[in-house]
Write a protein that holds these residues in place. Structure first.
Motif, PDB file in Angstrom:
ATOM      1  N   SER A  85       0.832  -1.212   0.000  1.00  0.00           N
ATOM      2  CA  SER A  85       0.000   0.000   0.000  1.00  0.00           C
ATOM      3  C   SER A  85       0.863   1.257   0.000  1.00  0.00           C
ATOM      4  O   SER A  85       0.604   2.208  -0.748  1.00  0.00           O
ATOM      5  CB  SER A  85      -0.922  -0.002   1.224  1.00  0.00           C
ATOM      6  N   TRP A  86       1.900   1.241   0.835  1.00  0.00           N
ATOM      7  CA  TRP A  86       2.808   2.386   0.895  1.00  0.00           C
ATOM      8  C   TRP A  86       3.600   2.541  -0.401  1.00  0.00           C
ATOM      9  O   TRP A  86       3.732   3.646  -0.930  1.00  0.00           O
ATOM     10  CB  TRP A  86       3.771   2.218   2.071  1.00  0.00           C
ATOM     11  N   LEU A  87       4.129   1.437  -0.907  1.00  0.00           N
ATOM     12  CA  LEU A  87       5.014   1.502  -2.064  1.00  0.00           C
ATOM     13  C   LEU A  87       4.294   2.017  -3.308  1.00  0.00           C
ATOM     14  O   LEU A  87       4.819   2.882  -4.028  1.00  0.00           O
ATOM     15  CB  LEU A  87       5.608   0.115  -2.344  1.00  0.00           C
ATOM     16  N   VAL A  88       3.099   1.504  -3.566  1.00  0.00           N
ATOM     17  CA  VAL A  88       2.334   1.952  -4.736  1.00  0.00           C
ATOM     18  C   VAL A  88       2.045   3.449  -4.645  1.00  0.00           C
ATOM     19  O   VAL A  88       2.210   4.189  -5.624  1.00  0.00           O
ATOM     20  CB  VAL A  88       1.023   1.148  -4.861  1.00  0.00           C
ATOM     21  N   SER A  89       1.632   3.907  -3.466  1.00  0.00           N
ATOM     22  CA  SER A  89       1.318   5.329  -3.296  1.00  0.00           C
ATOM     23  C   SER A  89       2.559   6.201  -3.441  1.00  0.00           C
ATOM     24  O   SER A  89       2.511   7.272  -4.058  1.00  0.00           O
ATOM     25  CB  SER A  89       0.672   5.558  -1.919  1.00  0.00           C
ATOM     26  N   ILE A  90       3.674   5.756  -2.885  1.00  0.00           N
ATOM     27  CA  ILE A  90       4.911   6.547  -2.953  1.00  0.00           C
ATOM     28  C   ILE A  90       5.335   6.771  -4.401  1.00  0.00           C
ATOM     29  O   ILE A  90       5.657   7.903  -4.803  1.00  0.00           O
ATOM     30  CB  ILE A  90       6.039   5.841  -2.167  1.00  0.00           C
ATOM     31  N   LEU A  91       5.316   5.710  -5.192  1.00  0.00           N
ATOM     32  CA  LEU A  91       5.802   5.802  -6.569  1.00  0.00           C
ATOM     33  C   LEU A  91       4.846   6.572  -7.473  1.00  0.00           C
ATOM     34  O   LEU A  91       5.244   7.493  -8.191  1.00  0.00           O
ATOM     35  CB  LEU A  91       6.043   4.402  -7.123  1.00  0.00           C
ATOM     36  N   LEU A  92       3.572   6.226  -7.440  1.00  0.00           N
ATOM     37  CA  LEU A  92       2.616   6.823  -8.369  1.00  0.00           C
ATOM     38  C   LEU A  92       2.362   8.297  -8.071  1.00  0.00           C
ATOM     39  O   LEU A  92       2.277   9.118  -8.983  1.00  0.00           O
ATOM     40  CB  LEU A  92       1.302   6.041  -8.346  1.00  0.00           C
ATOM     41  N   HIS A  93       2.261   8.638  -6.809  1.00  0.00           N
ATOM     42  CA  HIS A  93       1.931  10.025  -6.485  1.00  0.00           C
ATOM     43  C   HIS A  93       3.117  10.961  -6.642  1.00  0.00           C
ATOM     44  O   HIS A  93       2.921  12.172  -6.807  1.00  0.00           O
ATOM     45  CB  HIS A  93       1.349  10.112  -5.075  1.00  0.00           C
ATOM     46  N   PHE A  94       4.325  10.431  -6.588  1.00  0.00           N
ATOM     47  CA  PHE A  94       5.478  11.286  -6.868  1.00  0.00           C
ATOM     48  C   PHE A  94       5.423  11.772  -8.315  1.00  0.00           C
ATOM     49  O   PHE A  94       5.636  12.951  -8.596  1.00  0.00           O
ATOM     50  CB  PHE A  94       6.782  10.529  -6.618  1.00  0.00           C
ATOM     51  N   GLY A  95       5.128  10.855  -9.232  1.00  0.00           N
ATOM     52  CA  GLY A  95       5.020  11.239 -10.639  1.00  0.00           C
ATOM     53  C   GLY A  95       3.885  12.213 -10.890  1.00  0.00           C
ATOM     54  O   GLY A  95       4.036  13.179 -11.649  1.00  0.00           O
ATOM     55  N   GLN A  96       2.756  11.983 -10.240  1.00  0.00           N
ATOM     56  CA  GLN A  96       1.620  12.882 -10.430  1.00  0.00           C
ATOM     57  C   GLN A  96       1.923  14.281  -9.899  1.00  0.00           C
ATOM     58  O   GLN A  96       1.621  15.292 -10.550  1.00  0.00           O
ATOM     59  CB  GLN A  96       0.381  12.325  -9.739  1.00  0.00           C
ATOM     60  N   THR A  97       2.528  14.356  -8.723  1.00  0.00           N
ATOM     61  CA  THR A  97       2.855  15.658  -8.131  1.00  0.00           C
ATOM     62  C   THR A  97       3.873  16.397  -8.992  1.00  0.00           C
ATOM     63  O   THR A  97       3.739  17.610  -9.220  1.00  0.00           O
ATOM     64  CB  THR A  97       3.416  15.460  -6.712  1.00  0.00           C
ATOM     65  N   TYR A  98       4.875  15.689  -9.482  1.00  0.00           N
ATOM     66  CA  TYR A  98       5.894  16.337 -10.329  1.00  0.00           C
ATOM     67  C   TYR A  98       5.260  16.887 -11.608  1.00  0.00           C
ATOM     68  O   TYR A  98       5.591  18.008 -12.031  1.00  0.00           O
ATOM     69  CB  TYR A  98       6.998  15.335 -10.674  1.00  0.00           C
ATOM     70  N   SER A  99       4.364  16.128 -12.220  1.00  0.00           N
ATOM     71  CA  SER A  99       3.746  16.585 -13.464  1.00  0.00           C
ATOM     72  C   SER A  99       2.888  17.832 -13.257  1.00  0.00           C
ATOM     73  O   SER A  99       2.775  18.666 -14.157  1.00  0.00           O
ATOM     74  CB  SER A  99       2.897  15.460 -14.066  1.00  0.00           C
ATOM     75  N   VAL A 100       2.301  17.967 -12.074  1.00  0.00           N
ATOM     76  CA  VAL A 100       1.461  19.138 -11.791  1.00  0.00           C
ATOM     77  C   VAL A 100       2.322  20.365 -11.521  1.00  0.00           C
ATOM     78  O   VAL A 100       2.111  21.443 -12.087  1.00  0.00           O
ATOM     79  CB  VAL A 100       0.529  18.861 -10.588  1.00  0.00           C
ATOM     80  N   PHE A 101       3.335  20.224 -10.684  1.00  0.00           N
ATOM     81  CA  PHE A 101       4.112  21.386 -10.264  1.00  0.00           C
ATOM     82  C   PHE A 101       5.250  21.723 -11.219  1.00  0.00           C
ATOM     83  O   PHE A 101       6.015  22.670 -10.963  1.00  0.00           O
ATOM     84  CB  PHE A 101       4.622  21.186  -8.838  1.00  0.00           C
ATOM     85  N   SER A 102       5.384  20.983 -12.309  1.00  0.00           N
ATOM     86  CA  SER A 102       6.307  21.396 -13.365  1.00  0.00           C
ATOM     87  C   SER A 102       5.602  22.229 -14.427  1.00  0.00           C
ATOM     88  O   SER A 102       6.239  22.701 -15.370  1.00  0.00           O
ATOM     89  CB  SER A 102       6.935  20.159 -14.016  1.00  0.00           C
ATOM     90  N   LEU A 103       4.290  22.446 -14.258  1.00  0.00           N
ATOM     91  CA  LEU A 103       3.529  23.276 -15.191  1.00  0.00           C
ATOM     92  C   LEU A 103       3.831  24.753 -14.953  1.00  0.00           C
ATOM     93  O   LEU A 103       4.158  25.150 -13.828  1.00  0.00           O
ATOM     94  CB  LEU A 103       2.024  23.043 -15.012  1.00  0.00           C
ATOM     95  N   PRO A 104       3.689  25.587 -15.977  1.00  0.00           N
ATOM     96  CA  PRO A 104       3.791  27.039 -15.760  1.00  0.00           C
ATOM     97  C   PRO A 104       2.485  27.563 -15.160  1.00  0.00           C
ATOM     98  O   PRO A 104       1.395  27.121 -15.539  1.00  0.00           O
ATOM     99  CB  PRO A 104       3.993  27.596 -17.176  1.00  0.00           C
ATOM    100  N   PHE A 105       2.609  28.480 -14.195  1.00  0.00           N
ATOM    101  CA  PHE A 105       1.440  29.071 -13.557  1.00  0.00           C
ATOM    102  C   PHE A 105       1.406  30.561 -13.865  1.00  0.00           C
ATOM    103  O   PHE A 105       2.434  31.238 -13.881  1.00  0.00           O
ATOM    104  CB  PHE A 105       1.474  28.855 -12.045  1.00  0.00           C
ATOM    105  N   CYS A 106       0.229  31.078 -14.112  1.00  0.00           N
ATOM    106  CA  CYS A 106       0.093  32.496 -14.418  1.00  0.00           C
ATOM    107  C   CYS A 106      -1.270  32.981 -13.936  1.00  0.00           C
ATOM    108  O   CYS A 106      -2.145  32.187 -13.624  1.00  0.00           O
ATOM    109  CB  CYS A 106       0.229  32.746 -15.923  1.00  0.00           C
TER     110      CYS A 106
END
Length: 325
Positions: A165-186
């Motif tokens: 449970s921990w491992l799946v969440s750690i791996l998948l949500h890291f990628g999701q968070t990175y994809s969101v916060f690498s976007l440009p914000f304006c």
């Protein structure tokens, strides 16, 4: 040619004639939370602080009791201990910032802080979804296949379920968070929510976020919908088994072992699925904030009471612990 810099803005967006695109830096955001309730900030500070203390104390007691008492070294309490630990961490990601914002009447949060809050919220929420599913499976095996319970729910299998449970969440949500916060914000830097969640953060991006929204849907499918249906299937089979029991006392005893878990599942999944699955509109923002309180604050606060007040074994362990002290 240099761009003018607005002094009061958290965002600086400059388009240089020789540049290939926009360059956006985002030092921080502002969490609006319940800032519109200006006259209630003092009351909200007290309420959120008391709730946080109750969560820490109540779930901390469950962790302590299930570790120290030899009678509670069973799979059910192993999962409950892990669930309580997750909820301590879970509420600690959100509530301290809410308490500080009410006290200082300032909802500002750094870019890194917002990204970290998003990641750990997703990580812990996803882990909780899987833990609740594991607890449902534990009840299914205990009631529907009791003769093989100790063989199926052995220590290694339970540890594998929790660590998975921990491992799946750690791996998948890291990628999701990175994809969101690498976007440009304006534009606006105000997040109209009580914490940095993915959907309200995406609203601030100045590029197409279709792919990110598809990722959200896949995450909802994996962490909410599939676990929820597995829990429903488990309880359908449990209900069939209980109804076939000849003794009314046996039926009551079997159902009582599931009632606490069912209550928590209803609170958590009911509010979370409403927030993430309902169509979004300006009118639903305030509703989403209130519903978010249920799965981020209310459920962790009530879990110790739900599991302790309706559980004779936990109450007996608490009395022994108090007697030792």
């Amino acid at each position: 040619m240099p761009c003018p810099l607005p002094l009061a803005s958290f965002r600086i967006q400059c388009t240089h004639p020789m540049a290939s695109g926009n360059h956006t830096t985002t030092p921080g955001f502002i969490l609006l939370g319940f800032s519109n309730l200006t006259n209630l900030q003092g009351l909200l500070f007290v309420v959120f602080l008391v709730i946080y203390m109750v969560i820490l104390l109540g779930n901390g007691v469950i962790v302590l009791v299930t570790v120290l008492d030899s009678a509670l070294q069973t799979p059910m309490y192993f999962f409950l201990r892990n669930l309580s630990f997750v909820e301590i961490c879970y509420s600690s990601v959100i509530l301290p910032k809410m308490v500080a914002s009410c006290l200082a009447e300032d909802g500002s949060i750094s870019f890194i802080g917002c990204a970290a809050q998003t990641y750990f919220f997703l990580l812990l929420a996803g882990t909780e979804c899987f833990l609740l599913t594991a607890m449902a499976y534990d009840r299914y095996v205990a009631i529907c296949n009791p003769l093989h319970y100790t063989h199926i729910m052995n220590r290694e299998f339970c540890a594998t379920m929790v660590s998975g449970s921990w491992l799946v969440s750690i791996l998948l949500h890291f990628g999701q968070t990175y994809s969101v916060f690498s976007l440009p914000f304006c534009g606006s830097h105000e997040i109209n929510h009580i914490f940095c969640d993915v959907p309200p953060v995406l609203e601030l991006s100045c590029v197409d976020t279709y792919r990110n929204k598809m990722v959200i849907l896949m995450a909802v499918l994996l962490f909410l919908i599939i676990p929820f249906f597995l829990i429903v299937i488990s309880y359908i089979k449990i209900a069939r088994t209980i109804l076939k029991m000849p003794s009314a006392l046996g039926r009551h005893k079997a159902f009582s072992t599931c009632s606490s878990h069912l209550t928590v599942v209803t609170l958590f999944y009911g509010s979370a699925m409403t927030v993430y699955l309902e169509p979004k509109s300006k009118e639903s923002v305030d509703t989403d904030k209130l519903l978010s309180l249920f799965y981020t604050i209310v459920t962790p606060m009530f879990n110790p009471f739900i599991y302790c007040l309706r559980n004779k074994e936990v109450k007996a362990a608490l009395r022994k612990l108090v007697g030792r002290k």
